[in-house]
Structure formats: C-alpha cells, structure tokens
Design a protein around this motif. Structure first.
Motif, PDB file in Angstrom:
ATOM      1  N   GLU A 133       1.195  -0.679   0.495  1.00  0.00           N
ATOM      2  CA  GLU A 133       0.002   0.035  -0.059  1.00  0.00           C
ATOM      3  C   GLU A 133       0.900   1.169   0.211  1.00  0.00           C
ATOM      4  OE1 GLU A 133      -3.938   2.079   2.812  1.00  0.00           O
ATOM      5  OE2 GLU A 133      -2.636   0.357   3.183  1.00  0.00           O
ATOM      6  N   GLY A 134       0.678   2.542  -1.427  1.00  0.00           N
ATOM      7  CA  GLY A 134       1.066   3.557  -1.391  1.00  0.00           C
ATOM      8  C   GLY A 134       2.161   3.701  -2.058  1.00  0.00           C
ATOM      9  N   THR A 135       3.325   2.378  -2.793  1.00  0.00           N
ATOM     10  CA  THR A 135       4.089   2.051  -2.857  1.00  0.00           C
ATOM     11  C   THR A 135       3.430   2.179  -4.723  1.00  0.00           C
ATOM     12  OG1 THR A 135       4.048  -0.056  -2.862  1.00  0.00           O
ATOM     13  CG2 THR A 135       5.452   0.590  -1.226  1.00  0.00           C
ATOM     14  N   ALA A 136       2.458   1.880  -5.246  1.00  0.00           N
ATOM     15  CA  ALA A 136       2.496   2.042  -6.276  1.00  0.00           C
ATOM     16  C   ALA A 136       2.767   2.863  -7.450  1.00  0.00           C
ATOM     17  CB  ALA A 136       0.918   1.672  -7.130  1.00  0.00           C
ATOM     18  N   GLU A 137       3.028   3.936  -6.883  1.00  0.00           N
ATOM     19  CA  GLU A 137       3.819   5.497  -7.774  1.00  0.00           C
ATOM     20  C   GLU A 137       4.819   5.427  -7.297  1.00  0.00           C
ATOM     21  OE1 GLU A 137       2.527   5.669 -10.951  1.00  0.00           O
ATOM     22  OE2 GLU A 137       1.082   4.027 -10.773  1.00  0.00           O
ATOM     23  N   ALA A 138       5.152   4.869  -6.268  1.00  0.00           N
ATOM     24  CA  ALA A 138       6.868   5.582  -5.603  1.00  0.00           C
ATOM     25  C   ALA A 138       7.439   4.340  -5.999  1.00  0.00           C
ATOM     26  CB  ALA A 138       6.684   5.661  -3.803  1.00  0.00           C
ATOM     27  N   GLU A 139       7.796   3.626  -4.267  1.00  0.00           N
ATOM     28  CA  GLU A 139       8.838   2.681  -4.347  1.00  0.00           C
ATOM     29  C   GLU A 139       8.894   1.489  -5.289  1.00  0.00           C
ATOM     30  OE1 GLU A 139       7.343   3.878  -2.241  1.00  0.00           O
ATOM     31  OE2 GLU A 139       8.553   4.360  -0.029  1.00  0.00           O
ATOM     32  N   CYS A 140       7.413   1.045  -5.742  1.00  0.00           N
ATOM     33  CA  CYS A 140       7.473  -0.240  -6.376  1.00  0.00           C
ATOM     34  C   CYS A 140       7.067   0.086  -7.934  1.00  0.00           C
ATOM     35  CB  CYS A 140       5.724  -0.588  -6.408  1.00  0.00           C
ATOM     36  SG  CYS A 140       5.632  -2.127  -7.009  1.00  0.00           S
ATOM     37  N   LYS A 141       7.440   1.344  -8.797  1.00  0.00           N
ATOM     38  CA  LYS A 141       7.383   1.831 -10.236  1.00  0.00           C
ATOM     39  C   LYS A 141       9.029   2.401 -10.300  1.00  0.00           C
ATOM     40  CE  LYS A 141       5.407   4.353 -13.430  1.00  0.00           C
ATOM     41  NZ  LYS A 141       4.416   5.990 -13.373  1.00  0.00           N
ATOM     42  N   VAL A 142      10.089   1.276 -10.273  1.00  0.00           N
ATOM     43  CA  VAL A 142      11.271   1.460 -10.616  1.00  0.00           C
ATOM     44  C   VAL A 142      11.589   1.858 -11.865  1.00  0.00           C
ATOM     45  CG1 VAL A 142      13.516   0.017 -10.022  1.00  0.00           C
ATOM     46  CG2 VAL A 142      11.996   0.021  -8.533  1.00  0.00           C
ATOM     47  N   PRO A 143      11.823   2.567 -12.136  1.00  0.00           N
ATOM     48  CA  PRO A 143      11.323   3.171 -13.879  1.00  0.00           C
ATOM     49  C   PRO A 143      12.506   2.081 -14.538  1.00  0.00           C
ATOM     50  CG  PRO A 143      12.447   4.679 -12.765  1.00  0.00           C
ATOM     51  CD  PRO A 143      12.133   3.795 -11.691  1.00  0.00           C
ATOM     52  N   GLY A 144      11.983   1.671 -15.858  1.00  0.00           N
ATOM     53  CA  GLY A 144      12.875   1.359 -16.381  1.00  0.00           C
ATOM     54  C   GLY A 144      13.881   0.988 -17.441  1.00  0.00           C
ATOM     55  N   GLU A 145      14.748   2.079 -16.687  1.00  0.00           N
ATOM     56  CA  GLU A 145      16.070   2.302 -17.557  1.00  0.00           C
ATOM     57  C   GLU A 145      17.287   1.438 -16.403  1.00  0.00           C
ATOM     58  OE1 GLU A 145      14.431   6.736 -15.794  1.00  0.00           O
ATOM     59  OE2 GLU A 145      13.561   4.214 -16.792  1.00  0.00           O
ATOM     60  N   TYR A 146      16.317   2.038 -15.250  1.00  0.00           N
ATOM     61  CA  TYR A 146      17.712   1.038 -14.136  1.00  0.00           C
ATOM     62  C   TYR A 146      17.670  -0.197 -14.034  1.00  0.00           C
ATOM     63  CZ  TYR A 146      17.372   6.228 -12.362  1.00  0.00           C
ATOM     64  OH  TYR A 146      17.301   7.035 -12.196  1.00  0.00           O
ATOM     65  N   THR A 147      19.154  -0.979 -14.063  1.00  0.00           N
ATOM     66  CA  THR A 147      19.102  -2.105 -15.496  1.00  0.00           C
ATOM     67  C   THR A 147      19.898  -3.437 -14.123  1.00  0.00           C
ATOM     68  OG1 THR A 147      20.419  -2.045 -16.332  1.00  0.00           O
ATOM     69  CG2 THR A 147      18.513  -1.632 -17.496  1.00  0.00           C
ATOM     70  N   THR A 148      20.330  -2.418 -13.283  1.00  0.00           N
ATOM     71  CA  THR A 148      21.499  -3.143 -12.182  1.00  0.00           C
ATOM     72  C   THR A 148      21.045  -2.734 -10.942  1.00  0.00           C
ATOM     73  OG1 THR A 148      22.819  -1.273 -12.690  1.00  0.00           O
ATOM     74  CG2 THR A 148      23.207  -2.791 -14.328  1.00  0.00           C
ATOM     75  N   SER A 149      21.085  -3.839 -10.280  1.00  0.00           N
ATOM     76  CA  SER A 149      21.208  -3.266  -8.316  1.00  0.00           C
ATOM     77  C   SER A 149      21.338  -2.582  -7.954  1.00  0.00           C
ATOM     78  CB  SER A 149      21.179  -4.593  -7.935  1.00  0.00           C
ATOM     79  OG  SER A 149      20.573  -6.073  -8.397  1.00  0.00           O
ATOM     80  N   GLU A 150      22.548  -1.749  -8.675  1.00  0.00           N
ATOM     81  CA  GLU A 150      23.643  -0.659  -8.107  1.00  0.00           C
ATOM     82  C   GLU A 150      22.652  -0.031  -8.551  1.00  0.00           C
ATOM     83  OE1 GLU A 150      24.956  -3.243 -10.134  1.00  0.00           O
ATOM     84  OE2 GLU A 150      26.006  -3.964  -7.903  1.00  0.00           O
ATOM     85  N   ASP A 151      22.127   0.660 -10.139  1.00  0.00           N
ATOM     86  CA  ASP A 151      21.297   1.591 -10.732  1.00  0.00           C
ATOM     87  C   ASP A 151      19.855   1.766  -9.298  1.00  0.00           C
ATOM     88  OD1 ASP A 151      23.792   2.450 -12.180  1.00  0.00           O
ATOM     89  OD2 ASP A 151      22.038   0.879 -13.752  1.00  0.00           O
ATOM     90  N   VAL A 152      19.424   0.644  -9.554  1.00  0.00           N
ATOM     91  CA  VAL A 152      18.244   0.742  -8.325  1.00  0.00           C
ATOM     92  C   VAL A 152      18.075   0.543  -7.072  1.00  0.00           C
ATOM     93  CG1 VAL A 152      16.476  -0.384  -7.702  1.00  0.00           C
ATOM     94  CG2 VAL A 152      17.306  -1.220  -9.884  1.00  0.00           C
ATOM     95  N   LEU A 153      19.381   0.225  -6.865  1.00  0.00           N
ATOM     96  CA  LEU A 153      19.311   1.004  -5.631  1.00  0.00           C
ATOM     97  C   LEU A 153      19.824   2.767  -4.722  1.00  0.00           C
ATOM     98  CD1 LEU A 153      20.108   0.520  -2.183  1.00  0.00           C
ATOM     99  CD2 LEU A 153      22.683  -0.346  -2.677  1.00  0.00           C
TER     100      LEU A 153
END
Length: 413
Positions: A133-153
């Motif tokens: 709850e509350g992450t659908a448009e935030a933490e859960c919506k990781v942009p597709g251009e971030y492909t590595t764990s380091e980029d996502v972190l």
C-alpha cells in the motif's frame, strides 16, 4: 427439403439432432460469454498490448453469436442457417484453437511483458493490486532504465531514502506474473473446451443437413475461407521477414510463409473456377497444388518446433554483446543505447579520457531474448498446423467433387 430430425436414426443414448444441437449451442453460448468476459477483463486491466486476451474476447463474442444462430437453426431446422453456422464454426474453431493454445503455451511471453512494462500506465492496475500500500506510484514503480541492482539502489536511496525498492518491485512483479498466467490459463482452457462443444455442434448439424448437402457447398466455402487464410499466412510471412532477427537463422520459414500465402490465394481462385465450371482438369490442378502446399506447411510447422528445441545450443556460444545487438535489431520494447553502433563500438569517454563500453539494450537478458525467439517460432509452427487442417479439408472436398463428376454426374455428390 427439411429432414425429420425426430427420426430415430442416431444412437439411442443420444438426443435427436435437433435437441442435441440446441443443447450444445446453449452450452457453447455460455462458454462464449465466459470467454468474452475473461478475455476483456485481462485486456482491459493490462493494456491493449495483450493481444491474445483481446483476441480471445472477440472470439468469445463470435462464439456467442454463432451459438444463437445455431440454436435458431436447429430449432427451425433451416438449411441455410445451419450451413452458415457450420462453415462459420469451422473458421472460428481454427482461430480459437490458435489463440487458446497461445494463451496456455506461451506463458514466458507474458512474463516478459509484465517485467518490461511494469512502470507503464498499462500495468497501473497490477501495481495497485500487488504492490504494498502506498508504493504503486513510488518505490514499487522502478523506472525501466535502471537495469542493475546498483542503479536501482542509488535511485531508491535518492528518491525515497530506502534500500528495498528492488525487493518491493520484484515481489510485486512475481505476484503479477502468476496472476496473469492464471487468467490466461483459464481463458485458454475455456477456449479449448468451447472447441470441443463446437465439434459436437458440427456433428449434429451434419446429421440434420445430411452429408450430401454439406459436401455440395464445401469446396466453394473453403475457397472463400482460403482467401482469408492465404492473406493471413502471407501477412505473417512478410512480418517474419521484416523481423528476421527473431527467426534464429531460419529465414526460410518467413520466405516459405510468404510464398505459401500467395499460392493459397491463387489456388482459391482455381478451385472456385473448377467447382463452378465442373472442370475436372482444373480440379486436378487444384488438388495437386493443395497437396504441394500442404507438404510445405507441414515442413514449416515441424521445422519451427524442432528449431525451438535447439535454441539453447544455437545461442550458447554467443556473448552478451551479440545478444544485445540482436535485441536492438529486433526493436524489443524498452531497448536503450540502440543507435546503430554495435556493442563493441558503442562507448563513452570517462574523466580519465579512456573508452568505457556501454551496453546496448541492457534491459533484456539473454534468457529473455531467447524466450522471445522461441515464442515466435512456436507461433509460426502452430499456425502452420492449423492451416494444414484447412488444406486437408479442401483436398477432401476437391477429391469428392472430382470423383462425382466422373460419368457426368456433376449434380450429385
């Protein structure tokens, strides 16, 4: 002339053809509604890109309309209604089988769709459903251009001062994929079940119409269907040719489809003229042509499915750069850094002035690219087998008609 379907010419355990056809169409109509609703639900919630779901929904609507026609035709025992119903069921059954099997067997393509469209508006419903709850448009919506764990972190820490965005997204994506696979599995099974009942409906229709009436018009109707089938096969061939990167080196299949599609259209004209003029020579040419095309389609179908089992070996020696080049050439969704240069040529200068290789299409893994190629080949093979059934039906109809013309008995089949 209407046949008395109340005559006990069938099995004692079975209802009369009239009653049986009405019952079967009642069941088929209900299944058509279920298929239409389930397909529409999946397509509406997951964007128009879910072509299989939309196709199943449209076919479900067609099944329902055909069930109404078949029910009325059986109740009134109208030959013209039952003939339209019979041949429409033949055409719909082929398309329904294609998309039902695709919904069941091509699950990997749905997984790729979810993972690569996760941050788009088309999957907003799934994010709302499966993200915390509350992450659908935030933490859960990781942009597709971030492909590595380091980029996502790095993105997660900068935007939300958290370090678990990747885990949140991966859990939601896994749940969404499982949900989508289940919906497609149900829709595909309903579609296959509908085909079984439509098969019984065709049997009851033939018992009411009688075989001679059905066979008399079979070749003409099949040749009309051939125009649609031939055009579709040619279109698939041209599409496969323009995306030959997804054929795993089997471009010949695309060429074969294009040629066969055009040949089917030509054969449809020859068959129609032969049936209309009762010309046994034209029918002989037609029979020979259909036989050759049937062999070609069988080769395409077997070849496509055989090659899917060899994909792992075929791509085992390819490095990541070659796979990324392939993904860019195929224009797979979300590919980045596809500017025409190969993976080895694409680089950027760092602060030290040296050249650092930049990955092409890092969004797609080697396994996902191979999965797309496998799905493409399986679809081509499945389509070939379905077309084969239409070709065999046309071949039988032409042979029966040609034999009936021997001895100048062209008005009786």
């Amino acid at each position: 002339m209407r046949r008395d379907s109340r005559a006990s010419d069938g099995l004692p355990c079975c209802p009369s053809p009239k009653t049986g056809l009405m019952i079967i169409n009642l069941i088929a109509g209900i299944l058509g509604i279920v298929l239409c609703v389930s397909g529409s639900y999946v397509a509406a919630e997951n964007g128009s890109a879910q072509s299989s779901a939309l196709a199943l929904a449209l076919l479900g609507a067609c099944v329902f309309l055909l069930a109404v026609l078949g029910f009325q035709g059986g109740r009134k025992e109208k030959n013209w209604m039952l003939l339209i119903y019979f041949y429409s069921v033949v055409l719909i059954s082929g398309a329904l089988f294609l998309f039902s099997v695709a919904a069941i067997a091509f699950q990997d393509s749905f997984e790729s769709y979810v993972s690569h469209h996760w941050d788009t508006d088309s999957l907003a419903y799934m994010r709302e459903e499966f993200c915390p709850e509350g992450t659908a448009e935030a933490e859960c919506k990781v942009p597709g251009e971030y492909t590595t764990s380091e980029d996502v972190l790095a993105w997660c820490q900068e935007e939300y001062e958290r370090d678990d965005c990747e885990q949140i997204r991966d859990d939601a994506v896994s749940d969404g994929e499982a949900w989508l696979e289940e919906k497609f599995m149900v829709a595909g099974l309903v579609g296959l079940g509908t085909i079984v009942f439509l098969g019984f409906a065709m049997w009851y229709s033939v018992r009411i119409l009688t075989v001679p009436i059905v066979m008399k018009s079979m070749l003409n109707v099949i040749n009309l269907v051939f125009l649609f089938v031939g055009g579709s096969v040619a279109a698939v061939g041209f599409y496969a040719y323009s995306h030959e990167e997804l054929d795993a080196g089997n471009e010949w299949i695309a060429y074969m489809y294009s040629i066969v599609g055009l040949l089917i259209c030509v054969l449809a004209y020859i068959g129609a003229m032969g049936a209309r003029t009762k010309n046994r020579a034209l029918l002989a040419v037609y029979i020979g042509g259909v036989g050759i095309v049937a062999v070609l389609m069988l080769v395409c179908g077997i070849g496509a499915w055989v090659f899917t089992g060899e994909l792992e070996d075929a791509y085992a020696d390819k490095d990541a750069g070659e796979i990324q080049d392939l993904a860019c050439s195929a224009n797979l969704y979300g590919c980045s850094n596809c500017d025409g240069a190969t993976a080895s040529e694409l680089c950027e200068d760092d602060d030290a002035g040296s050249c650092t290789v930049v990955e092409r299409c890092p969004e797609w893994s080697k396994e996902e690219v191979i999965s797309v190629i496998e799905t493409n080949l399986k679809f081509l093979g499945l389509l070939a087998f379905i077309v084969e059934l239409f070709l065999i039906t046309a071949l039988i109809g032409a042979v029966v008609l040609r034999k009936s013309l021997h001895g100048y008995q062209s008005d009786t089949i």
